[in-house]
Design a protein around this motif. Structure first.
Motif, PDB file in Angstrom:
ATOM      1  N   ALA A 216       2.452   4.498  -7.165  1.00  0.00           N
ATOM      2  CA  ALA A 216       3.399   3.415  -7.437  1.00  0.00           C
ATOM      3  C   ALA A 216       2.712   2.081  -7.204  1.00  0.00           C
ATOM      4  O   ALA A 216       1.889   1.949  -6.300  1.00  0.00           O
ATOM      5  CB  ALA A 216       4.627   3.532  -6.543  1.00  0.00           C
ATOM      6  N   ALA A 217       3.042   1.088  -8.035  1.00  0.00           N
ATOM      7  CA  ALA A 217       2.477  -0.248  -7.914  1.00  0.00           C
ATOM      8  C   ALA A 217       3.608  -1.268  -7.931  1.00  0.00           C
ATOM      9  O   ALA A 217       3.854  -1.937  -8.939  1.00  0.00           O
ATOM     10  CB  ALA A 217       1.489  -0.522  -9.036  1.00  0.00           C
ATOM     11  N   PRO A 218       4.320  -1.410  -6.817  1.00  0.00           N
ATOM     12  CA  PRO A 218       5.459  -2.335  -6.760  1.00  0.00           C
ATOM     13  C   PRO A 218       5.022  -3.786  -6.903  1.00  0.00           C
ATOM     14  O   PRO A 218       3.877  -4.139  -6.640  1.00  0.00           O
ATOM     15  CB  PRO A 218       6.061  -2.066  -5.376  1.00  0.00           C
ATOM     16  CG  PRO A 218       4.914  -1.537  -4.572  1.00  0.00           C
ATOM     17  CD  PRO A 218       4.086  -0.739  -5.524  1.00  0.00           C
ATOM     18  N   LYS A 219       5.973  -4.629  -7.321  1.00  0.00           N
ATOM     19  CA  LYS A 219       5.706  -6.046  -7.503  1.00  0.00           C
ATOM     20  C   LYS A 219       6.127  -6.891  -6.303  1.00  0.00           C
ATOM     21  O   LYS A 219       5.718  -8.045  -6.190  1.00  0.00           O
ATOM     22  CB  LYS A 219       6.440  -6.556  -8.745  1.00  0.00           C
ATOM     23  CG  LYS A 219       6.091  -5.821 -10.029  1.00  0.00           C
ATOM     24  CD  LYS A 219       4.662  -6.092 -10.463  1.00  0.00           C
ATOM     25  CE  LYS A 219       4.376  -5.439 -11.805  1.00  0.00           C
ATOM     26  NZ  LYS A 219       2.972  -5.650 -12.240  1.00  0.00           N
ATOM     27  N   THR A 220       6.976  -6.335  -5.452  1.00  0.00           N
ATOM     28  CA  THR A 220       7.468  -7.085  -4.296  1.00  0.00           C
ATOM     29  C   THR A 220       7.296  -6.275  -3.026  1.00  0.00           C
ATOM     30  O   THR A 220       7.203  -5.031  -3.063  1.00  0.00           O
ATOM     31  CB  THR A 220       8.952  -7.453  -4.451  1.00  0.00           C
ATOM     32  OG1 THR A 220       9.744  -6.246  -4.402  1.00  0.00           O
ATOM     33  CG2 THR A 220       9.195  -8.189  -5.760  1.00  0.00           C
ATOM     34  N   LEU A 221       7.280  -6.975  -1.899  1.00  0.00           N
ATOM     35  CA  LEU A 221       7.172  -6.294  -0.611  1.00  0.00           C
ATOM     36  C   LEU A 221       8.388  -5.415  -0.370  1.00  0.00           C
ATOM     37  O   LEU A 221       8.262  -4.290   0.133  1.00  0.00           O
ATOM     38  CB  LEU A 221       7.033  -7.336   0.500  1.00  0.00           C
ATOM     39  CG  LEU A 221       7.000  -6.793   1.933  1.00  0.00           C
ATOM     40  CD1 LEU A 221       5.828  -5.853   2.142  1.00  0.00           C
ATOM     41  CD2 LEU A 221       6.965  -7.956   2.931  1.00  0.00           C
TER      42      LEU A 221
ATOM     43  N   ALA B  34       1.739  10.663  -1.837  1.00  0.00           N
ATOM     44  CA  ALA B  34       1.913   9.498  -2.700  1.00  0.00           C
ATOM     45  C   ALA B  34       1.033   8.363  -2.214  1.00  0.00           C
ATOM     46  O   ALA B  34       0.690   8.287  -1.021  1.00  0.00           O
ATOM     47  CB  ALA B  34       3.376   9.054  -2.716  1.00  0.00           C
ATOM     48  N   VAL B  35       0.659   7.478  -3.144  1.00  0.00           N
ATOM     49  CA  VAL B  35      -0.121   6.281  -2.835  1.00  0.00           C
ATOM     50  C   VAL B  35       0.634   5.086  -3.392  1.00  0.00           C
ATOM     51  O   VAL B  35       1.001   5.054  -4.565  1.00  0.00           O
ATOM     52  CB  VAL B  35      -1.531   6.349  -3.447  1.00  0.00           C
ATOM     53  CG1 VAL B  35      -2.246   5.019  -3.273  1.00  0.00           C
ATOM     54  CG2 VAL B  35      -2.337   7.469  -2.806  1.00  0.00           C
ATOM     55  N   ILE B  36       0.864   4.091  -2.527  1.00  0.00           N
ATOM     56  CA  ILE B  36       1.552   2.869  -2.940  1.00  0.00           C
ATOM     57  C   ILE B  36       0.548   1.727  -2.926  1.00  0.00           C
ATOM     58  O   ILE B  36       0.018   1.358  -1.873  1.00  0.00           O
ATOM     59  CB  ILE B  36       2.728   2.548  -1.999  1.00  0.00           C
ATOM     60  CG1 ILE B  36       3.751   3.688  -2.020  1.00  0.00           C
ATOM     61  CG2 ILE B  36       3.394   1.228  -2.403  1.00  0.00           C
ATOM     62  CD1 ILE B  36       4.864   3.524  -1.001  1.00  0.00           C
ATOM     63  N   SER B  37       0.252   1.178  -4.088  1.00  0.00           N
ATOM     64  CA  SER B  37      -0.689   0.066  -4.197  1.00  0.00           C
ATOM     65  C   SER B  37       0.024  -1.256  -3.927  1.00  0.00           C
ATOM     66  O   SER B  37       1.125  -1.495  -4.425  1.00  0.00           O
ATOM     67  CB  SER B  37      -1.317   0.047  -5.587  1.00  0.00           C
ATOM     68  OG  SER B  37      -2.073  -1.135  -5.770  1.00  0.00           O
ATOM     69  N   LEU B  38      -0.651  -2.119  -3.167  1.00  0.00           N
ATOM     70  CA  LEU B  38      -0.113  -3.456  -2.873  1.00  0.00           C
ATOM     71  C   LEU B  38      -0.760  -4.534  -3.747  1.00  0.00           C
ATOM     72  O   LEU B  38      -0.496  -5.715  -3.567  1.00  0.00           O
ATOM     73  CB  LEU B  38      -0.348  -3.804  -1.394  1.00  0.00           C
ATOM     74  CG  LEU B  38       0.185  -2.818  -0.355  1.00  0.00           C
ATOM     75  CD1 LEU B  38      -0.113  -3.330   1.049  1.00  0.00           C
ATOM     76  CD2 LEU B  38       1.672  -2.568  -0.528  1.00  0.00           C
ATOM     77  N   ALA B  39      -1.574  -4.109  -4.714  1.00  0.00           N
ATOM     78  CA  ALA B  39      -2.385  -5.057  -5.486  1.00  0.00           C
ATOM     79  C   ALA B  39      -1.563  -6.051  -6.290  1.00  0.00           C
ATOM     80  O   ALA B  39      -2.029  -7.166  -6.570  1.00  0.00           O
ATOM     81  CB  ALA B  39      -3.324  -4.290  -6.414  1.00  0.00           C
ATOM     82  N   ASP B  40      -0.346  -5.685  -6.698  1.00  0.00           N
ATOM     83  CA  ASP B  40       0.467  -6.560  -7.548  1.00  0.00           C
ATOM     84  C   ASP B  40       1.458  -7.413  -6.768  1.00  0.00           C
ATOM     85  O   ASP B  40       2.267  -8.126  -7.366  1.00  0.00           O
ATOM     86  CB  ASP B  40       1.232  -5.713  -8.578  1.00  0.00           C
ATOM     87  CG  ASP B  40       0.311  -5.071  -9.602  1.00  0.00           C
ATOM     88  OD1 ASP B  40      -0.800  -5.598  -9.800  1.00  0.00           O
ATOM     89  OD2 ASP B  40       0.694  -4.048 -10.194  1.00  0.00           O
TER      90      ASP B  40
END
Length: 291
Positions: A9-14, A50-56
């Protein structure tokens, strides 16, 4: 070796990231720069669900310096940016130096300050100076946010004080008082390519020629970065001389708890803890005079 299968997952907000972290559960890993996590996954050492990316998440990237307040570094700020940021170089040169000494150019361009700290390696280049400067981290969860001194953040190799469901969002370094200076010193077997065998951060404040306060942090000589509190006590409220700095270095070495591994022997680490502490104290004193 291939990466294991996992949800991504690559969420856009914290807020979205925290919600996903709660939904996926404890077998989830948060991805910052990926310079450590992806390597360990390829090696089979980690197999997260699962892996959650904070890049975005743009809110985790800014670096801000406010005169009279201090420095806030977003957890996703690349190490290369920390090393080159004008506000950090001007007001926190030891922080910039530590970031610039971390690994190599490629890793500094990808790796983040938050990721380097969350990895909780005893040898983390950026930890000692930040601890010496009294830095604190902000940890966010769905219920809110809390602040924690960085020296209380590390609990063991690869272990931090973060609770399940928390994400490190930023690092705050208070404004250094007048007549203060800091330094970062390290040594490794193969220069910048290798992890530091020993690293030391020191920060001191002076009233005239007398030390008002001093903090010394040692890395790679214990299961976590540690304060050399006895050495600090030897220096505080005194005028520093070469002999006193020599004694403080020896005291710091006695406080260390090194091990022997592929990078260095315990005895070598202990000796270098003394040498690097003396160098860090000397440079911190010079910078305090210049300030």
């Amino acid at each position: 070796m291939r990466l294991p299968k996992f949800e991504y997952a690559a969420p856009k907000t914290l807020e979205e990231a925290l919600q996903l972290l709660a939904e996926f559960g404890p077998e989830t890993r948060v991805l910052a720069g990926g310079t450590d996590l992806l390597v360990r996954m390829k090696q089979g050492a980690l197999k997260p669900r699962a892996v959650i990316s904070l890049a975005d998440i743009e809110a985790l990237k800014p670096v801000r310096f406010e005169t009279g307040v201090g420095l806030t570094i977003g957890a996703m700020a690349p190490l290369a940016e920390v090393a080159g940021h004008s506000g950090i170089r001007d007001h926190y040169p030891a922080v910039a130096h530590a970031a610039g000494e971390t690994a190599n150019v490629q890793i500094r361009n990808m790796g983040t300050l938050g990721g380097n700290l969350c990895n909780a390696a005893p040898s983390a280049d950026n930890a000692p100076t930040l601890i010496a400067l009294g830095a604190e981290v902000s940890l966010a969860r769905l219920e809110g946010e809390r602040q924690l001194l960085l020296e209380q953040f590390f609990k063991g190799p690869g272990q931090t004080a973060m609770s399940p469901g928390e994400i490190l969002t930023s690092i705050f370094v208070p404004m250094s008082p007048p007549h203060s200076g800091a330094s970062y010193q390290h040594v490794s077997a193969r220069g910048r390519v290798d992890i530091s065998a020993v690293c030391v951060g020191a920060a001191a404040v002076f009233d005239g020629g007398t030390c008002r306060d001093v903090r010394i942090a040692l890395g790679a000589v214990a299961p976590t970065p540690i304060r050399a509190v006895k050495a600090e006590g030897l220096l505080r409220k005194k005028a520093w001389t070469p002999e006193l700095i020599e004694a403080a270095g020896s005291m710091a070495a006695q406080e260390s708890k090194p091990i022997t591994d592929v990078r260095a022997t315990a005895e070598y680490r202990r000796q270098m803890a003394a040498v690097l502490t003396r160098r860090a104290l000397t440079e911190a004193q010079v910078r305090a005079r210049q300030s």
